[in-house]
Scaffold this motif. Structure first.
Motif, PDB file in Angstrom:
ATOM      1  N   GLU A   1      48.465 -12.502  35.028  1.00  0.00           N
ATOM      2  CA  GLU A   1      48.905 -12.136  33.676  1.00  0.00           C
ATOM      3  C   GLU A   1      48.329 -13.061  32.617  1.00  0.00           C
ATOM      4  O   GLU A   1      47.832 -12.600  31.582  1.00  0.00           O
ATOM      5  N   GLU A   2      48.361 -14.353  32.853  1.00  0.00           N
ATOM      6  CA  GLU A   2      47.867 -15.299  31.851  1.00  0.00           C
ATOM      7  C   GLU A   2      46.397 -15.043  31.536  1.00  0.00           C
ATOM      8  O   GLU A   2      45.982 -15.013  30.372  1.00  0.00           O
ATOM      9  N   MET A   3      45.603 -14.845  32.568  1.00  0.00           N
ATOM     10  CA  MET A   3      44.166 -14.643  32.394  1.00  0.00           C
ATOM     11  C   MET A   3      43.862 -13.363  31.632  1.00  0.00           C
ATOM     12  O   MET A   3      43.057 -13.352  30.690  1.00  0.00           O
ATOM     13  N   ILE A   4      44.517 -12.257  31.992  1.00  0.00           N
ATOM     14  CA  ILE A   4      44.160 -10.982  31.372  1.00  0.00           C
ATOM     15  C   ILE A   4      44.665 -10.902  29.938  1.00  0.00           C
ATOM     16  O   ILE A   4      43.993 -10.351  29.058  1.00  0.00           O
ATOM     17  N   VAL A   5      45.837 -11.463  29.664  1.00  0.00           N
ATOM     18  CA  VAL A   5      46.351 -11.451  28.284  1.00  0.00           C
ATOM     19  C   VAL A   5      45.499 -12.358  27.401  1.00  0.00           C
ATOM     20  O   VAL A   5      45.144 -11.999  26.268  1.00  0.00           O
ATOM     21  N   GLU A   6      45.163 -13.546  27.907  1.00  0.00           N
ATOM     22  CA  GLU A   6      44.311 -14.457  27.129  1.00  0.00           C
ATOM     23  C   GLU A   6      42.970 -13.802  26.811  1.00  0.00           C
ATOM     24  O   GLU A   6      42.483 -13.857  25.671  1.00  0.00           O
ATOM     25  N   THR A   7      42.354 -13.182  27.814  1.00  0.00           N
ATOM     26  CA  THR A   7      41.060 -12.541  27.600  1.00  0.00           C
ATOM     27  C   THR A   7      41.175 -11.424  26.576  1.00  0.00           C
ATOM     28  O   THR A   7      40.314 -11.286  25.699  1.00  0.00           O
TER      29      THR A   7
ATOM     30  N   LEU B   1      47.943  -2.849  37.284  1.00  0.00           N
ATOM     31  CA  LEU B   1      48.130  -1.910  36.176  1.00  0.00           C
ATOM     32  C   LEU B   1      49.228  -2.398  35.241  1.00  0.00           C
ATOM     33  O   LEU B   1      49.130  -2.256  34.016  1.00  0.00           O
ATOM     34  N   GLY B   2      50.272  -2.980  35.807  1.00  0.00           N
ATOM     35  CA  GLY B   2      51.336  -3.538  34.973  1.00  0.00           C
ATOM     36  C   GLY B   2      50.845  -4.687  34.118  1.00  0.00           C
ATOM     37  O   GLY B   2      51.278  -4.855  32.972  1.00  0.00           O
ATOM     38  N   LEU B   3      49.914  -5.482  34.655  1.00  0.00           N
ATOM     39  CA  LEU B   3      49.350  -6.594  33.879  1.00  0.00           C
ATOM     40  C   LEU B   3      48.456  -6.067  32.757  1.00  0.00           C
ATOM     41  O   LEU B   3      48.444  -6.624  31.649  1.00  0.00           O
TER      42      LEU B   3
END
Length: 356
Positions: free
Chosen positions: A115-121, A155-157
């Protein structure tokens, strides 16, 4: 075969023709409203139809033409030479893809890792001007021992990244069994290179109404690629975007694939569908991506798909071809913008400053 109506043809006359062509001639007419004229595309057994007989059906018919290409609905002839557009609804509003619209940039990692990686990106690429986040939940890999993606949990992330950033989501579908779950999150469904000729999957995806990004197969000819797109349109979905991602040729030492930029003018002459270029898969090396992205804009692409990862060296897949967010920001705002503005294809709004 297409029927070109005269300018100002009454809607009632077009409806009458459509009904007659369906009931009497056993054809499937498709009305295409262009900028200047309306065209009726005829799908069915048209080989023995008499063009003059069709011409005499109405005084409002300007001409009747045969579509010579094997891909009928995909052919530019089918729209009487006009380009189509694909408008994608995103949390931040509609985004149009097409040759008469500003360039669209899609960016993000090969795979959704956490989650941290995909939201940050997502937040970083949006700040640099991207309109869509790409990220794989299901990953087709050559080796069965390579990271295959986190599947449905990813998919939820992606949904969380979508909510946080307002970006549209593009992610790949590999199995028709995952279509409903993936369509809940994705704004555009990607069909990857390995599934370009999975005709059963194409029929399933073409029967739903989400926009589709169709990548070119690794060894596919242009005609094979367009025939794959024809499957999607024949199934009922005309919201198709083509994506060139490099083809397999002889040299595997210096580039992962050979990015075929000549496909842009070729497709312009053959099809009305929007075009995307993926220089990340097309080259396989991050230091080659900026040059190919700039060349793609100059050649006239409608969109770019660029891989971006916060720490490419730690990426679970395709790290060597991924840009850092900082490099992506420089590319967007110091390099691509110059070329995009010069040819009148750069988005008019200024992107926000990159996040610290």
């Amino acid at each position: 075969m297409i029927i070109v109506m005269k300018v100002g043809a009454p809607e009632e006359e077009i409806d009458r023709l459509t009904e007659e062509l369906t009931s009497t001639w056993n054809l499937t007419p498709e009305k295409i409203v262009g900028r200047y004229k309306t065209v009726i595309g005829l799908v069915g057994d048209t080989a023995d139809l008499d063009i003059l007989q069709l011409q005499e059906m109405s005084s409002w018919i300007e001409q009747v033409l045969r579509v010579e290409q094997p891909f009928k609905r995909v052919s530019r002839e089918f729209r009487h030479g006009e380009a189509s557009e694909v408008v994608v609804d995103t949390p931040s509003g509609p985004v149009p893809f097409g040759e008469h619209h500003p360039l669209v940039t899609i960016a993000g990692p090969c795979s959704v890792e956490n989650e941290e990686m995909i939201v940050e990106t997502a937040m970083r690429v949006k700040a640099s001007g991207a309109k869509f986040l790409r990220g794989g939940a299901f990953k087709p890999r050559t080796s069965p021992y390579s990271f295959q993606g986190h599947g449905e949990s990813a998919l939820g992330l992606l949904a969380k990244a979508r909510e946080a950033s307002g970006l549209g989501i593009i992610t790949e579908l590999m199995d028709a069994a995952d279509l409903d779950a993936l369509a809940e999150v994705a704004d555009v469904i990607q069909i990857g290179a390995r599934n370009m000729q999975n005709f059963a999957l194409l029929k399933k995806v073409g029967a739903q109404d989400k926009p589709i990004l169709l990548k070119r197969g690794m060894s596919a000819t242009i005609e094979e690629w367009l025939m794959a797109a024809e499957y999607l349109l024949a199934a009922g979905n005309a919201k198709v975007i083509l994506c060139e991602r490099g083809i397999r040729t002889y040299d595997r030492q210096y580039t992962r694939n050979t990015l075929d930029l000549s496909v842009i003018p070729v497709l312009r002459s053959l099809t009305h569908l929007p075009i995307t270029i993926d220089p990340s898969h097309g080259t396989g090396w991050a230091d080659l991506v900026p040059s190919m992205a700039k060349a793609a804009i100059a050649a006239g692409t409608d969109a770019l798909m660029i891989e971006v990862h916060p720490t490419p060296k730690k990426a679970l897949s395709d790290g060597p071809q991924s840009l850092t967010p900082e490099r992506f920001d420089r590319l967007m705002n110091e390099e691509l913008a110059v070329i995009g503005k010069a040819i009148g294809r750069w988005p008019s709004e200024e992107p926000a400053a990159v996040l610290a």
